[in-house]
Scaffold this motif. Sequence first.
Motif, mmCIF file in Angstrom:
data_model
loop_
_atom_site.group_PDB
_atom_site.id
_atom_site.type_symbol
_atom_site.label_atom_id
_atom_site.label_comp_id
_atom_site.label_asym_id
_atom_site.label_seq_id
_atom_site.Cartn_x
_atom_site.Cartn_y
_atom_site.Cartn_z
ATOM 1 N N ASP A 44 0.804 -1.191 -0.114
ATOM 2 C CA ASP A 44 0.000 0.059 -0.027
ATOM 3 C C ASP A 44 0.879 1.185 -0.089
ATOM 4 O OD1 ASP A 44 -2.332 -1.663 0.264
ATOM 5 O OD2 ASP A 44 -2.163 -1.821 2.061
ATOM 6 N N ALA A 45 1.925 1.164 -0.720
ATOM 7 C CA ALA A 45 2.756 2.354 -0.691
ATOM 8 C C ALA A 45 2.741 3.087 -2.118
ATOM 9 C CB ALA A 45 4.246 1.720 -0.495
ATOM 10 N N GLY A 46 1.706 2.849 -2.894
ATOM 11 C CA GLY A 46 1.605 3.456 -4.151
ATOM 12 C C GLY A 46 1.478 5.007 -4.121
ATOM 13 N N LEU A 47 1.127 5.506 -3.078
ATOM 14 C CA LEU A 47 1.214 6.825 -2.650
ATOM 15 C C LEU A 47 2.041 7.323 -1.703
ATOM 16 C CD1 LEU A 47 -2.539 7.749 -3.271
ATOM 17 C CD2 LEU A 47 -0.749 8.008 -4.929
ATOM 18 N N GLY A 48 3.227 6.496 -1.481
ATOM 19 C CA GLY A 48 4.323 6.839 -0.674
ATOM 20 C C GLY A 48 4.754 8.059 -0.686
ATOM 21 N N CYS A 49 4.909 8.419 -1.770
ATOM 22 C CA CYS A 49 5.157 10.027 -2.368
ATOM 23 C C CYS A 49 4.067 10.438 -3.083
ATOM 24 C CB CYS A 49 6.668 9.942 -3.067
ATOM 25 S SG CYS A 49 8.029 9.079 -2.253
ATOM 26 N N PRO A 50 3.539 11.570 -2.375
ATOM 27 C CA PRO A 50 2.268 12.222 -2.987
ATOM 28 C C PRO A 50 2.548 12.921 -4.424
ATOM 29 C CG PRO A 50 2.867 13.293 -1.375
ATOM 30 C CD PRO A 50 3.688 12.341 -1.454
ATOM 31 N N ASP A 51 3.990 13.034 -4.830
ATOM 32 C CA ASP A 51 4.117 13.862 -6.020
ATOM 33 C C ASP A 51 5.231 13.139 -6.772
ATOM 34 O OD1 ASP A 51 5.987 13.928 -4.123
ATOM 35 O OD2 ASP A 51 6.748 16.101 -4.415
ATOM 36 N N TRP A 52 5.573 13.805 -7.882
ATOM 37 C CA TRP A 52 6.294 13.033 -8.846
ATOM 38 C C TRP A 52 7.204 13.992 -9.470
ATOM 39 C CZ3 TRP A 52 7.866 12.559 -13.808
ATOM 40 C CH2 TRP A 52 8.482 11.534 -14.318
ATOM 41 N N PRO A 53 8.541 13.819 -9.940
ATOM 42 C CA PRO A 53 9.359 12.693 -9.884
ATOM 43 C C PRO A 53 9.998 12.558 -8.306
ATOM 44 C CG PRO A 53 10.458 14.178 -11.001
ATOM 45 C CD PRO A 53 9.130 14.732 -10.807
ATOM 46 N N GLY A 54 9.912 13.538 -7.503
ATOM 47 C CA GLY A 54 10.444 13.515 -6.056
ATOM 48 C C GLY A 54 9.526 13.221 -5.265
ATOM 49 N N CYS A 55 9.806 13.314 -3.908
ATOM 50 C CA CYS A 55 9.193 12.820 -2.726
ATOM 51 C C CYS A 55 8.808 14.022 -1.902
ATOM 52 C CB CYS A 55 9.736 11.692 -2.178
ATOM 53 S SG CYS A 55 8.820 10.842 -1.119
ATOM 54 N N TYR A 56 7.470 14.562 -1.913
ATOM 55 C CA TYR A 56 7.334 15.590 -0.849
ATOM 56 C C TYR A 56 8.062 16.620 -1.348
ATOM 57 C CZ TYR A 56 4.557 12.557 2.164
ATOM 58 O OH TYR A 56 3.807 11.538 2.517
ATOM 59 N N GLY A 57 8.405 17.086 -2.709
ATOM 60 C CA GLY A 57 9.269 17.956 -3.101
ATOM 61 C C GLY A 57 10.699 17.837 -2.907
ATOM 62 N N PHE A 58 10.986 16.669 -2.492
ATOM 63 C CA PHE A 58 12.538 16.359 -2.101
ATOM 64 C C PHE A 58 12.998 15.232 -3.124
ATOM 65 C CE2 PHE A 58 10.866 18.355 1.892
ATOM 66 C CZ PHE A 58 11.850 18.863 2.285
ATOM 67 N N VAL A 59 14.329 15.213 -3.397
ATOM 68 C CA VAL A 59 15.099 14.121 -4.277
ATOM 69 C C VAL A 59 14.728 12.977 -3.549
ATOM 70 C CG1 VAL A 59 16.963 13.461 -5.574
ATOM 71 C CG2 VAL A 59 16.630 15.872 -5.138
ATOM 72 N N THR A 60 14.915 12.826 -2.289
ATOM 73 C CA THR A 60 14.672 11.640 -1.537
ATOM 74 C C THR A 60 13.703 11.758 -0.301
ATOM 75 O OG1 THR A 60 16.559 11.961 0.120
ATOM 76 C CG2 THR A 60 17.084 11.088 -1.786
ATOM 77 N N VAL A 61 13.346 10.550 0.265
ATOM 78 C CA VAL A 61 12.292 10.744 1.171
ATOM 79 C C VAL A 61 12.913 11.724 2.270
ATOM 80 C CG1 VAL A 61 10.947 9.505 2.614
ATOM 81 C CG2 VAL A 61 11.466 8.541 0.531
ATOM 82 N N PRO A 62 11.995 12.525 2.750
ATOM 83 C CA PRO A 62 12.298 13.429 3.915
ATOM 84 C C PRO A 62 12.387 12.841 5.270
ATOM 85 C CG PRO A 62 10.167 13.914 3.207
ATOM 86 C CD PRO A 62 10.558 13.120 2.042
ATOM 87 N N THR A 63 13.455 12.937 6.028
ATOM 88 C CA THR A 63 13.738 12.179 7.124
ATOM 89 C C THR A 63 14.139 13.045 8.341
ATOM 90 O OG1 THR A 63 16.099 11.824 6.670
ATOM 91 C CG2 THR A 63 14.672 9.927 6.183
ATOM 92 N N GLN A 64 14.795 14.170 7.888
ATOM 93 C CA GLN A 64 15.140 15.269 8.889
ATOM 94 C C GLN A 64 13.720 16.051 9.444
ATOM 95 O OE1 GLN A 64 18.265 17.895 7.848
ATOM 96 N NE2 GLN A 64 19.521 16.173 7.167
ATOM 97 N N ALA A 65 13.675 16.370 10.872
ATOM 98 C CA ALA A 65 12.497 16.931 11.216
ATOM 99 C C ALA A 65 11.979 17.956 10.674
ATOM 100 C CB ALA A 65 12.817 17.084 12.991
ATOM 101 N N GLU A 66 13.036 19.289 10.389
ATOM 102 C CA GLU A 66 12.352 20.185 9.494
ATOM 103 C C GLU A 66 11.819 20.041 7.996
ATOM 104 O OE1 GLU A 66 16.992 20.117 9.068
ATOM 105 O OE2 GLU A 66 15.496 19.574 10.646
#
Length: 331
Positions: free
Chosen positions: A28-50
């Motif tokens: 159920d990760a087809g929308l794990g990143c809701p945008d394309w081609p990045g992920c939430y506007g980042f090149v990788t998955v955002p992990t830092q708190a900010e």
Amino acid sequence: MSINRGLVFSLGLAICVILMGAFTRLEDAGLGCPDWPGCYGFVTVPTQAEHVQAAEAAFPERPVEAYKGWLEMIHRYIASGLGLTILLLMVHSLRQKKLGHKTQSKLATTLFALVCFQGALGAWTVTMKLLPQVVMAHLLGGFTVFSLLFLWWLRRQMSESSLQEPALKALAPLASLALVLLVGQIMLGGWTSANYAATACTELPMCEGNWRERLNFAEAFSLPSGEHDSYEFGVMDYSARMTVHISHRVGAVVVSLVLLLLGWRMLRACQNPLVRQAAWLMLALLVVQFGLGVSNIVWQLPLAVAVAHNGGAALLLLSLVLINYLSWRKA
């Protein structure tokens, strides 16, 4: 890198894309990143708190789930690598053609165009919130890329060989029918998965309860028009999902019977060792694939079995591509 080695590498990447796509979908990760081609506007998955805070402010309806995001991004990374490899193969093939060497430049160009369209389908899968027809088309496109890469490899490997097997030529129409039916079954499987209908029936051989009275083909195979905010977890009611599921089961029986007939006739009529090996390979993959399908029902779609079922379908498709190539090619 030679074209032959590049094709083998591409085939490896293609099966990884298919398996990773299935794993991502089943988690159920087809929308794990809701945008394309990045992920939430980042090149990788955002992990830092900010970064997570900024991502959730931009997509308040989709909180960051790092695990699902990474599944989606890894799938995209592998698919991008496949697209780049096919681009390099096409360029190399076109250069070889200019030098007067025999190449499959048309097939190479077709493959590159298809993989670009696959990228667009991947983007639409996200932007259209898992619209079922787009998800199914994306799955079918991946299988098509895999098959065309294999066909290209076959043409290079067997371009100088001859196959004298008149009995196989006589079976060419049956081989084509088997291939068409298998493609239709793969599409049914994609539709079943895209509409989250894989667990709609939990009993064998068909479904529990008064399933005959609840069949609803009109809704089961209607194309959603996009009026829903998201298609994650499906929007069909139970009767429609059940109908899709049963259709996939019936299709599996029909395809299995046709493939068994083809394999039996090949083994009975053909003496060429390569042809007999292709027949045995197809039959072995058919038995494994049927067993995986039954296991999905009995154990309620375990992740490893469901992913293997996708991979098995891809390999079974390749076996029929091989048989059709041997049946129709000119010596």
